[in-house]
Design an enzyme around this catalytic site. Structure first.
Site, short mmCIF file in Angstrom:
data_model
loop_
_atom_site.label_atom_id
_atom_site.label_comp_id
_atom_site.label_asym_id
_atom_site.label_seq_id
_atom_site.Cartn_x
_atom_site.Cartn_y
_atom_site.Cartn_z
N LYS A 186 46.73 39.44 39.65
CA LYS A 186 46.18 39.43 38.28
C LYS A 186 47.10 38.63 37.35
O LYS A 186 48.20 38.24 37.74
CB LYS A 186 46.04 40.86 37.76
C1 LIG Z 1 41.27 43.79 40.41
C2 LIG Z 1 39.98 44.38 40.04
C3 LIG Z 1 39.79 45.77 40.00
C4 LIG Z 1 40.83 46.81 40.32
O1 LIG Z 1 41.70 46.48 41.31
P1 LIG Z 1 42.91 47.38 41.83
O2 LIG Z 1 43.31 46.64 43.06
O3 LIG Z 1 42.40 48.74 42.12
O4 LIG Z 1 43.98 47.42 40.80
C5 LIG Z 1 38.56 46.23 39.57
N1 LIG Z 1 37.57 45.41 39.22
C6 LIG Z 1 37.71 44.06 39.24
C7 LIG Z 1 36.58 43.19 38.80
C8 LIG Z 1 38.91 43.50 39.68
O5 LIG Z 1 39.05 42.17 39.72
#
Ligand SMILES: *Cc1c(COP(=O)(O)O)cnc(C)c1O
Length: 384
Positions: A186
């Protein structure tokens, strides 16, 4: 060229000695969870998203799950969401037996199509759960208006959009609550981590209690409600504090990399560049190009294979949720159920993208994309 043998990963966290020092400083203390770093991290995210409350959790998925529980969505309820997302958007509903009602996407932004929502609302509909796909917060004001008009909750899956804004309003500020994620790919990372933001004091209180085994104020072995261990450690929160301080610098670098890509790929007719409603304020999560409609999934897969063979990371972002094996088995979806999502998902390809990426790396990726498109699968001789 020696440079051309270097591997270029799909993504990479942007960490400095500041994050490393912050984690080491926590290790000098005995406070490894629920401490001052968590509070500081929560404050930073609340301030940035102009929300009254922020609740740190150990992943974006946990944050989404807590919102579903916190808004009391239950078995038999329906939530309108998008099939073009990461699996967690739907998973968080299925944990509670809530039925995901998929609505197809807007082909321009790849986000849930606001014009299709009303037709999907039934007496069982309780909420809308849209996603800022690839960091693009388009339509969130419209989702908010629709939710208000129909008396529905709005949960914003802004896991891909930290720092983005729409008409001056930050991602995370729409609806009942928004959820961010801090996995290493992210915009900012805490290793694992997530954060729920809201203006609702009671909801924030329930979320805090549920992330910590349903504890309230009575004591460590007193549990007011069913909860989970979704706590975020002080080590992670300390990374988050520094990453938040560096957020603008990180987003500016990502915008620069996106501009380099746009220049390097501008004249490649076979691909569409990623949607971006406002390049000046964008928060880029990934850099996803889309092959022209005349090309097929086979062409896209051939391009991906050639990039990978050249040491360049890439990924088919997203495989539609309604095509995932367990979702298909549970709901019986098949090809053609959400045609816009399918047309786009068959042709998208995420290219390497991270804030420390260099112009040379971008140019090398662009060269390889051109080379791969010059000999797509369908033009390769048979029997080789
Ligand atoms: C990254 C992401 C999440 C949550 O990801 P985690 O790996 O649980 O932190 C949820 N929704 C979207 C659209 C994402 O890109």
């Amino acid at each position: 060229m020696a440079n051309d043998s270097e591997l270029i990963p799909l993504s990479k966290p942007d960490l400095t000695d500041r994050e490393r020092a912050a984690v080491m400083a926590v290790l000098q203390t005995d406070r490894l969870t629920i401490g001052p770093q968590l509070e500081a991290f929560e404050q930073a995210v609340a301030q940035r998203t102009r929300r009254r409350f922020a609740v740190g959790v150990n992943s974006g998925t946990s944050g989404l799950h807590l919102c579903v529980r916190g808004l009391d969505l239950q078995s038999g309820d329906e939530v309108i969401t998008t099939p073009f997302s990461f699996i967690a958007t739907t998973g968080c509903l299925l944990y509670e037996g809530v039925r995901p009602v998929f609505v197809d996407i807007d082909p321009e932004s790849y986000n849930l199509d606001p014009d299709r929502i009303a037709a999907a609302i039934t007496p069982r509909t309780r909420a809308i759960l849209p996603v800022e796909v690839f960091g693009n917060p388009v339509h969130f004001d419209r989702y908010e208006a629709i939710a208000r008009r129909h008396g529905l909750h709005l949960i914003e899956d802004c896991c891909e959009a930290l720092g983005a804004s729409l008409h001056g309003r930050p991602a995370g500020s729409f609806g009942d609550c928004g959820v961010f994620a801090f996995y290493p790919n992210k915009q900012i990372t805490t290793g694992e981590g997530g954060m729920v933001v809201t203006d609702d004091a009671e909801l924030a209180g329930r979320l805090r209690s549920m992330r910590n085994q349903g504890r309230d104020t009575l004591g460590w072995l007193s549990h007011e409600r069913l909860g989970y261990n979704y706590r975020l450690s002080e080590l992670s929160a300390a990374m988050g504090v520094v990453q938040m301080e560096r957020l603008d610098e990180i987003l500016a670098r990502r915008r620069q990399v996106a501009r380099w890509y746009a220049e390097a790929l501008a004249d490649v007719e076979e691909i569409h560049l990623p949607p971006c409603h406002d390049p000046a304020s964008a928060s880029w999560f990934v850099y996803v190009v889309r092959l022209a409609d005349a090309l097929t999934a086979t062409d896209r897969d051939a391009v991906a294979a050639q990039l990978q063979a050249a040491g360049i990371g890439c990924e088919r972002y997203f495989a539609p949720i309604h095509h995932q094996p367990f979702i298909r088995r549970q709901f019986g979806f098949g090809p053609g159920d959400f045609p816009i999502t399918e047309r786009i998902a068959e042709r998208t390809l995420a290219l390497p993208f991270f804030s420390t990426m260099t112009l040379q790396q971008v140019q090398r990726v662009a060269r390889q994309v051109r080379a791969a498109l010059a000999r797509p699968a369908r033009r390769q001789p048979m029997g080789r």
